[in-house]
Motif scaffolding. Structure first.
Motif, short mmCIF file in Angstrom:
data_model
loop_
_atom_site.label_atom_id
_atom_site.label_comp_id
_atom_site.label_asym_id
_atom_site.label_seq_id
_atom_site.Cartn_x
_atom_site.Cartn_y
_atom_site.Cartn_z
N ALA A 190 12.48 38.15 81.68
CA ALA A 190 13.75 37.43 81.82
C ALA A 190 13.82 36.24 80.86
CB ALA A 190 13.92 36.95 83.27
N ILE A 196 8.75 47.71 83.89
CA ILE A 196 8.99 47.29 85.27
C ILE A 196 9.29 48.50 86.16
CG2 ILE A 196 10.56 45.96 86.77
CD1 ILE A 196 8.64 44.20 85.12
N GLU A 213 7.15 49.44 89.40
CA GLU A 213 7.76 49.41 90.73
C GLU A 213 7.91 50.81 91.31
OE1 GLU A 213 10.28 45.24 90.28
OE2 GLU A 213 11.36 47.13 90.15
N PRO A 228 14.72 42.48 82.79
CA PRO A 228 13.62 43.17 83.48
C PRO A 228 14.05 44.49 84.14
CG PRO A 228 13.97 40.95 84.39
CD PRO A 228 14.88 41.09 83.22
N ASP A 229 15.25 44.52 84.72
CA ASP A 229 15.66 45.73 85.44
C ASP A 229 15.79 46.94 84.51
OD1 ASP A 229 15.75 44.75 88.03
OD2 ASP A 229 17.76 43.92 87.74
N ARG A 267 8.33 40.01 85.67
CA ARG A 267 9.79 39.97 85.56
C ARG A 267 10.25 38.67 84.91
NH1 ARG A 267 13.57 42.58 88.11
NH2 ARG A 267 13.10 44.60 89.03
N GLN A 268 9.61 37.58 85.31
CA GLN A 268 9.98 36.27 84.77
C GLN A 268 9.72 36.21 83.26
OE1 GLN A 268 10.74 33.28 86.90
NE2 GLN A 268 11.56 32.74 84.90
#
Ligand code: HEC
Length: 148
Positions: free
Chosen positions: A141, A108, A112, A102-103, A137-138
């Motif tokens: 991931a 994302i 953000e 996700p990062d 995000r989940q």
């Protein structure tokens, strides 16, 4: 026996039986707990739910059709193929959705508000709340599966 009458009756009986279940996911009046009464259940870390609760109602207002910003269409017919494993147009070194990471997913970063280029999404706000971001995000991931 007239053709069709028994199967229809059987179908109705099955439907009624299904409705008489535990009522899980319904409020006291039998309505879905999801705001807006969507048929697909509450928001979860699942692509179908994210499409139904986020991409379609919020993003596809702008991100649809031939003039979609950065060519990114987020309507139900196009969003998965345009997101997962596809390079960002603004930052071609970053995937829009990098499964498992996700990062390093531009989606994302844009949501953000710390992407290298352009504004925070949804443009002009209101921005997605923390619970919604956690589920997005989940989903990434977990491998950004398309699901059913
Ligand atoms: C009011 C119109 C509008 C809405 C609503 C909107 N966007 Fe955008 N989006 C834009 C514009 C314009 C750009 C390009 C300029 C920028 O990045 O600031 C953009 C760019 C993007 C990009 C970069 C694409 C790339 O390949 O570089 C992503 C990702 C994105 N939006 C995601 C979203 C998501 C997810 C939502 C819904 C939660 C959303 N946007 C809602 C207008 C919108």
């Amino acid at each position: 026996m007239p053709r069709g009458s028994l199967p229809l009756a059987t179908m109705l009986a099955t439907l009624l039986a299904a409705c008489g279940g535990s009522g899980e996911g319904l409020d006291a009046n039998g309505r879905p707990l999801t705001p807006g009464g969507g048929s697909g259940g509450p928001l979860s870390a699942d692509f179908g739910a994210i499409q139904q609760h986020v991409f379609t109602p919020i993003c596809s207002v702008c991100h649809a059709g031939g003039a979609a910003p950065q060519g990114l269409r987020l309507d139900a017919a196009n969003s998965y193929a345009m997101l997962v494993g596809v390079a960002s147009t603004e930052s071609p070194g970053v995937l829009r959705v990098a499964p498992g990471d996700p990062d390093r997913s531009y989606l994302i970063q844009k949501l953000e508000g710390h992407a290298a280029v352009g504004a925070r999404m949804p443009l002009g706000g209101p921005y997605l709340d923390a619970d919604t971001m956690a589920l997005l995000r989940q989903w990434i991931a977990n491998g950004a599966q398309r699901g059913t």
